[in-house]
Motif scaffolding. Structure first.
Motif, PDB file in Angstrom:
ATOM      1  N   THR A 185     133.708 -38.794  38.482  1.00  0.00           N
ATOM      2  CA  THR A 185     132.558 -38.699  39.384  1.00  0.00           C
ATOM      3  C   THR A 185     131.620 -39.870  39.100  1.00  0.00           C
ATOM      4  N   SER A 186     130.773 -40.187  40.059  1.00  0.00           N
ATOM      5  CA  SER A 186     129.930 -41.389  39.924  1.00  0.00           C
ATOM      6  C   SER A 186     129.013 -41.314  38.711  1.00  0.00           C
ATOM      7  N   GLY A 187     128.694 -40.112  38.260  1.00  0.00           N
ATOM      8  CA  GLY A 187     127.928 -39.981  37.022  1.00  0.00           C
ATOM      9  C   GLY A 187     126.522 -40.538  37.080  1.00  0.00           C
ATOM     10  N   PHE A 230     139.058 -47.251  44.353  1.00  0.00           N
ATOM     11  CA  PHE A 230     138.467 -46.610  43.170  1.00  0.00           C
ATOM     12  C   PHE A 230     137.385 -45.604  43.554  1.00  0.00           C
ATOM     13  N   HIS A 231     137.147 -45.392  44.856  1.00  0.00           N
ATOM     14  CA  HIS A 231     136.210 -44.351  45.272  1.00  0.00           C
ATOM     15  C   HIS A 231     137.016 -43.210  45.899  1.00  0.00           C
ATOM     16  N   VAL A 232     137.282 -42.199  45.106  1.00  0.00           N
ATOM     17  CA  VAL A 232     138.127 -41.060  45.520  1.00  0.00           C
ATOM     18  C   VAL A 232     139.352 -41.543  46.298  1.00  0.00           C
ATOM     19  N   GLY A 302     131.246 -41.834  55.805  1.00  0.00           N
ATOM     20  CA  GLY A 302     131.108 -40.739  54.856  1.00  0.00           C
ATOM     21  C   GLY A 302     130.463 -41.250  53.591  1.00  0.00           C
ATOM     22  N   GLY A 303     130.338 -40.372  52.607  1.00  0.00           N
ATOM     23  CA  GLY A 303     129.745 -40.789  51.333  1.00  0.00           C
ATOM     24  C   GLY A 303     128.246 -40.585  51.308  1.00  0.00           C
ATOM     25  N   SER A 304     127.584 -40.833  52.427  1.00  0.00           N
ATOM     26  CA  SER A 304     126.156 -40.550  52.619  1.00  0.00           C
ATOM     27  C   SER A 304     126.013 -40.204  54.098  1.00  0.00           C
ATOM     28  N   ALA A 305     124.870 -39.630  54.458  1.00  0.00           N
ATOM     29  CA  ALA A 305     124.684 -39.225  55.855  1.00  0.00           C
ATOM     30  C   ALA A 305     124.689 -40.440  56.780  1.00  0.00           C
ATOM     31  N   CYS A 306     125.284 -40.274  57.954  1.00  0.00           N
ATOM     32  CA  CYS A 306     125.321 -41.366  58.934  1.00  0.00           C
ATOM     33  C   CYS A 306     124.007 -41.370  59.693  1.00  0.00           C
ATOM     34  N   ILE A 323     133.257 -41.199  63.491  1.00  0.00           N
ATOM     35  CA  ILE A 323     133.620 -39.883  62.948  1.00  0.00           C
ATOM     36  C   ILE A 323     132.834 -39.708  61.658  1.00  0.00           C
ATOM     37  N   HIS A 324     131.946 -38.727  61.664  1.00  0.00           N
ATOM     38  CA  HIS A 324     131.132 -38.469  60.482  1.00  0.00           C
ATOM     39  C   HIS A 324     131.899 -37.491  59.606  1.00  0.00           C
ATOM     40  N   ALA A 325     132.095 -37.827  58.345  1.00  0.00           N
ATOM     41  CA  ALA A 325     132.874 -36.959  57.460  1.00  0.00           C
ATOM     42  C   ALA A 325     132.110 -36.723  56.173  1.00  0.00           C
ATOM     43  N   TRP A 326     132.360 -35.586  55.584  1.00  0.00           N
ATOM     44  CA  TRP A 326     131.708 -35.243  54.317  1.00  0.00           C
ATOM     45  C   TRP A 326     132.760 -34.815  53.298  1.00  0.00           C
ATOM     46  N   MET A 328     133.674 -35.013  48.644  1.00  0.00           N
ATOM     47  CA  MET A 328     133.254 -35.460  47.319  1.00  0.00           C
ATOM     48  C   MET A 328     134.467 -35.640  46.417  1.00  0.00           C
ATOM     49  N   THR A 329     134.245 -36.345  45.292  1.00  0.00           N
ATOM     50  CA  THR A 329     135.318 -36.618  44.351  1.00  0.00           C
ATOM     51  C   THR A 329     136.052 -35.323  43.991  1.00  0.00           C
ATOM     52  N   GLU A 330     135.306 -34.268  43.780  1.00  0.00           N
ATOM     53  CA  GLU A 330     135.892 -32.985  43.372  1.00  0.00           C
ATOM     54  C   GLU A 330     136.723 -32.354  44.477  1.00  0.00           C
ATOM     55  N   SER A 358     126.211 -34.118  62.851  1.00  0.00           N
ATOM     56  CA  SER A 358     126.380 -33.206  61.718  1.00  0.00           C
ATOM     57  C   SER A 358     127.625 -33.649  60.952  1.00  0.00           C
ATOM     58  N   GLN A 359     127.851 -33.040  59.784  1.00  0.00           N
ATOM     59  CA  GLN A 359     128.982 -33.487  58.962  1.00  0.00           C
ATOM     60  C   GLN A 359     130.303 -32.926  59.457  1.00  0.00           C
ATOM     61  N   GLY A 360     130.280 -32.076  60.489  1.00  0.00           N
ATOM     62  CA  GLY A 360     131.531 -31.604  61.089  1.00  0.00           C
ATOM     63  C   GLY A 360     132.030 -30.310  60.497  1.00  0.00           C
ATOM     64  N   GLY A 418     126.445 -28.744  44.932  1.00  0.00           N
ATOM     65  CA  GLY A 418     125.161 -29.390  44.630  1.00  0.00           C
ATOM     66  C   GLY A 418     124.484 -29.914  45.891  1.00  0.00           C
ATOM     67  N   ASP A 419     125.102 -29.697  47.051  1.00  0.00           N
ATOM     68  CA  ASP A 419     124.496 -30.100  48.315  1.00  0.00           C
ATOM     69  C   ASP A 419     123.779 -28.900  48.934  1.00  0.00           C
ATOM     70  N   ILE A 420     122.727 -29.202  49.687  1.00  0.00           N
ATOM     71  CA  ILE A 420     121.980 -28.171  50.404  1.00  0.00           C
ATOM     72  C   ILE A 420     122.310 -28.333  51.883  1.00  0.00           C
ATOM     73  N   ASP A 433     120.352 -32.197  52.185  1.00  0.00           N
ATOM     74  CA  ASP A 433     120.039 -33.057  51.040  1.00  0.00           C
ATOM     75  C   ASP A 433     120.970 -32.748  49.885  1.00  0.00           C
ATOM     76  N   ARG A 434     120.919 -33.601  48.852  1.00  0.00           N
ATOM     77  CA  ARG A 434     121.419 -33.197  47.547  1.00  0.00           C
ATOM     78  C   ARG A 434     120.321 -32.308  46.976  1.00  0.00           C
ATOM     79  N   ALA A 435     120.679 -31.275  46.243  1.00  0.00           N
ATOM     80  CA  ALA A 435     119.661 -30.378  45.688  1.00  0.00           C
ATOM     81  C   ALA A 435     118.601 -31.181  44.945  1.00  0.00           C
ATOM     82  N   GLY A 524     128.203 -47.385  46.620  1.00  0.00           N
ATOM     83  CA  GLY A 524     127.419 -47.827  47.772  1.00  0.00           C
ATOM     84  C   GLY A 524     126.365 -46.847  48.253  1.00  0.00           C
ATOM     85  N   LYS A 525     126.045 -45.844  47.454  1.00  0.00           N
ATOM     86  CA  LYS A 525     124.978 -44.915  47.866  1.00  0.00           C
ATOM     87  C   LYS A 525     123.658 -45.356  47.254  1.00  0.00           C
ATOM     88  N   MET A 526     122.556 -45.024  47.923  1.00  0.00           N
ATOM     89  CA  MET A 526     121.260 -45.442  47.407  1.00  0.00           C
ATOM     90  C   MET A 526     120.979 -44.701  46.101  1.00  0.00           C
TER      91      MET A 526
HETATM   92  P1  AMP Z   1     131.149 -38.670  45.637  1.00  0.00           P
HETATM   93  O1  AMP Z   1     131.814 -37.666  44.799  1.00  0.00           O
HETATM   94  O2  AMP Z   1     130.679 -39.882  44.902  1.00  0.00           O
HETATM   95  O3  AMP Z   1     131.976 -39.022  46.838  1.00  0.00           O
HETATM   96  O4  AMP Z   1     129.804 -37.994  46.184  1.00  0.00           O
HETATM   97  C1  AMP Z   1     129.820 -36.790  46.890  1.00  0.00           C
HETATM   98  C2  AMP Z   1     128.462 -36.526  47.475  1.00  0.00           C
HETATM   99  O5  AMP Z   1     128.124 -37.521  48.438  1.00  0.00           O
HETATM  100  C3  AMP Z   1     128.383 -35.237  48.256  1.00  0.00           C
HETATM  101  O6  AMP Z   1     128.211 -34.114  47.417  1.00  0.00           O
HETATM  102  C4  AMP Z   1     127.182 -35.483  49.152  1.00  0.00           C
HETATM  103  O7  AMP Z   1     125.963 -35.276  48.482  1.00  0.00           O
HETATM  104  C5  AMP Z   1     127.302 -36.957  49.462  1.00  0.00           C
HETATM  105  N1  AMP Z   1     127.949 -37.129  50.774  1.00  0.00           N
HETATM  106  C6  AMP Z   1     129.231 -37.401  51.036  1.00  0.00           C
HETATM  107  N2  AMP Z   1     129.444 -37.501  52.366  1.00  0.00           N
HETATM  108  C7  AMP Z   1     128.261 -37.274  52.964  1.00  0.00           C
HETATM  109  C8  AMP Z   1     127.813 -37.208  54.341  1.00  0.00           C
HETATM  110  N3  AMP Z   1     128.624 -37.435  55.355  1.00  0.00           N
HETATM  111  N4  AMP Z   1     126.522 -36.924  54.549  1.00  0.00           N
HETATM  112  C9  AMP Z   1     125.669 -36.714  53.529  1.00  0.00           C
HETATM  113  N5  AMP Z   1     126.015 -36.767  52.233  1.00  0.00           N
HETATM  114  C10 AMP Z   1     127.298 -37.030  51.957  1.00  0.00           C
END
Ligand code: AMP
Length: 542
Positions: A185-187, A230-232, A302-306, A323-326, A328-330, A358-360, A418-420, A433-435, A524-526
């Motif tokens: 995980t990004s840690g 190297f990103h998932v 994906g990875g952050s909100a579009c 295509i908005h996708a959501w 995580m590594t897990e 929306s994230q779909g 850990g997401d809300i 958001d992230r919590a 690449g996330k803030m």
């Molecule tokens: P990572 O494991 O580094 O891919 O990070 C996963 C986290 O990135 C998720 O738990 C979300 O908080 C965030 N994330 C991934 N995709 C989205 C998305 N489409 N919109 C908002 N947050 C996202």
């Protein structure tokens, strides 16, 4: 009574064998670390993966060993993936943007036996080498190179190993639950933790991402994964490309907007995948270079909100469906992706856009629920309004972290992300958001994502992060850290006024700080944690 069908384990080697046999002449285009282009095909990628499997065996590696890669998206990296997992070892992809101390931690935690690297990362290898005692071999992914050989005398070169070894190799057969690859995980807090995927979870995830309501992939497509391997696992695209036999365009180190525009236009890419910061760069470059990105029909964000402004720009300026996708590594990573349902087809394009932001919804294989407590088990209404802790369950979702004996799930077997978020009646997920990124002002929650989306829809703002700053009266108040569009003039007052007719007055941020750059995570996330450290006290100072 049992069914009478063949029982074949789901193995990653099946993917590359299938691609070579049925899509052998389909092109793989790869930008090398030195900027040159190699054009190969699935036949040759499969052949080289067998040569490299022989090479790894000759170096004394064995079933279950961890083989690390620190590399760009290129054909050698792709070949090595199939060689490693196909022969029963674990492909451990490492993010080169981590700090050397984190890299050392990860290599030692994984107990990697071999490290493959692109020349770009030679300084990193030189820095960590003395601290990684389990590593027996370093292999540079390329032809002989004097600089590399001088800095690392014991190094081996991939191209030489390929030349020396036979393409005759029988992929071993083993249990489909065997581990295939490892991603940390990004840690952003604490030490990174490993997610260990299996052959079975990977193949099932691959089927799911190819589905029409996921990425809708086929042999007719030309796919560009900008998201790094190297990103998932580049979101599973190297497996999906082999499953459907599409043309695969690998951008190497060229992740800047201009290089991507050039790759898309030259190789007629019709689907590309990446995080929002990548698309920000691409949109700016396409405008500057006058490209209309003719071939690009779809991009996956994906990875952050579009940000809405980004989706609109792709739709209105480039006829490109986002295509908005959501995930995580897990989760390997796909959790949800956004495609409309039949009942949405009659809606106006603005109404459709609202849904698409929306994230779909999840594909078969993932279930999602919202609970009223972190790690809780009580599900709240699926009404599109009630927010809570997003939990997931499914065939490619983590049960426990690598080398951790305790379960990572709730008492009833769900993983808390850990997401809300909220989920609506149609199963569409909307992340707030992230919590840890939520802002709590006078006891009321404010979503940083919503405030960022508004700031980024301002024509003169290129990027914006909203964070909680400590406030003497309200505990926390939102502040905006923003980058102006190149050459544009905009003041703090302009931005704050811009919010006034878009949200409730108490949610309008207290301050706007203009900066030249916003720190980004390795993926690449803030990096809001850093921004909070730097700017979290500004409201106390005034
Ligand atoms: P990572 O494991 O580094 O891919 O990070 C996963 C986290 O990135 C998720 O738990 C979300 O908080 C965030 N994330 C991934 N995709 C989205 C998305 N489409 N919109 C908002 N947050 C996202």
């Amino acid at each position: 009574m049992q069914g009478n069908m063949m029982l074949q384990p789901l193995l990653i080697s099946n993917l590359i064998e299938h691609a070579a046999r049925y899509h052998g002449d389909t092109a793989i285009i790869s930008k090398n670390t030195d900027g040159t282009i190699t054009t190969t095909d699935w036949t040759h990628v499969a052949e080289n993966s067998k040569r490299f499997a022989n090479a790894l065996a000759s170096l004394g590696t064995a079933h279950g060993d961890r083989i690390a890669t620190i590399a760009w998206n290129n054909h050698r990296h792709l070949e090595s993936w199939y060689a490693i997992s196909g022969s029963g070892m674990i492909c451990h992809t490492i993010n080169p943007r981590l700090f050397p101390e984190q890299l050392v931690f990860i290599i030692n935690d994984a107990q990697d036996k071999v490290v493959l690297f692109d020349k770009t990362f030679l300084p990193l290898i030189s820095a960590v080498k003395a601290h990684t005692p389990t590593v027996e071999h370093f292999i540079c992914l390329g032809a002989f190179d004097q600089d590399v050989a001088t800095a690392l005398p014991e190094v081996k070169f991939y191209d030489a190993l390929i030349a020396e070894n036979s393409a005759e190799f029988d992929w071993p057969n083993f249990d489909e639950n065997t581990a295939s690859s490892l991603c940390y995980t990004s840690g952003t807090t604490g030490n990174p933790k490993g997610a260990l995927y299996s052959h079975r979870s990977t193949i099932l995830h691959t089927y799911a991402i190819c589905l029409p309501d996921s990425l809708n992939l086929s042999a007719n497509h030309v796919m560009l994964p900008v998201v790094p391997m190297f990103h998932v696992n580049a979101w599973g695209t190297p497996y999906a490309a082999a499953m459907v036999g599409c043309t695969f365009v690998l951008p190497g180190p060229g992740l800047d907007g201009a290089s991507l525009v050039q790759m898309i236009d030259q190789y007629k890419v019709n689907i590309a995948l990446g995080v929002p910061t990548i698309w920000q760069g691409l949109l700016a470059a396409a405008k500057q270079l006058g490209s209309s990105l003719d071939s690009l029909n779809r991009n996956v964000v994906g990875g952050s909100a579009c940000p809405p402004a980004m989706m609109k720009a792709f739709r209105d300026l480039y006829h490109c469906e986002t295509i908005h996708a959501w995930g995580m590594t897990e989760m390997s990573p796909l959790g949800t992706s956004n495609q409309l349902k039949a009942k949405h087809q009659q809606l106006s394009s603005e109404e459709q856009l609202k849904i698409r932001l929306s994230q779909g919804r999840p594909p078969f294989g993932v279930d999602i629920r919202i609970t009223d407590e972190e790690n809780g088990t009580h599900e709240v209404a699926r009404d599109g309004h009630t927010t809570g802790n997003l939990q997931v369950k499914g065939h490619w979702i983590i049960e426990s972290y690598y080398r951790k004996s305790n379960s990572a799930t709730t008492a009833d077997g769900w993983f808390d992300t850990g997401d809300i978020a909220s989920v609506n009646e149609d199963g569409y997920l909307l992340l707030s958001d992230r919590a840890k990124d939520l802002i709590k002002s006078g006891g009321e929650w404010i979503s940083s994502v919503e405030l960022e989306n508004i700031a980024m829809s301002h024509p003169n703002i290129a990027m914006a992060a909203v964070i909680a700053a400590t406030h003497p009266k309200w505990d926390e108040r939102p502040i905006v850290i923003a980058i102006k569009q190149q050459g544009a003039e905009v003041t703090e007052e302009d931005v704050l006024n811009y919010y006034s007719d878009k949200i409730a007055k108490w949610q309008i941020p207290d301050k706007v700080i203009f900066v030249d750059a916003i720190p980004l995570t390795g993926t690449g996330k803030m990096l809001k944690k850093d921004l909070r450290e730097q700017y979290g006290s500004v409201l106390l100072e005034s």
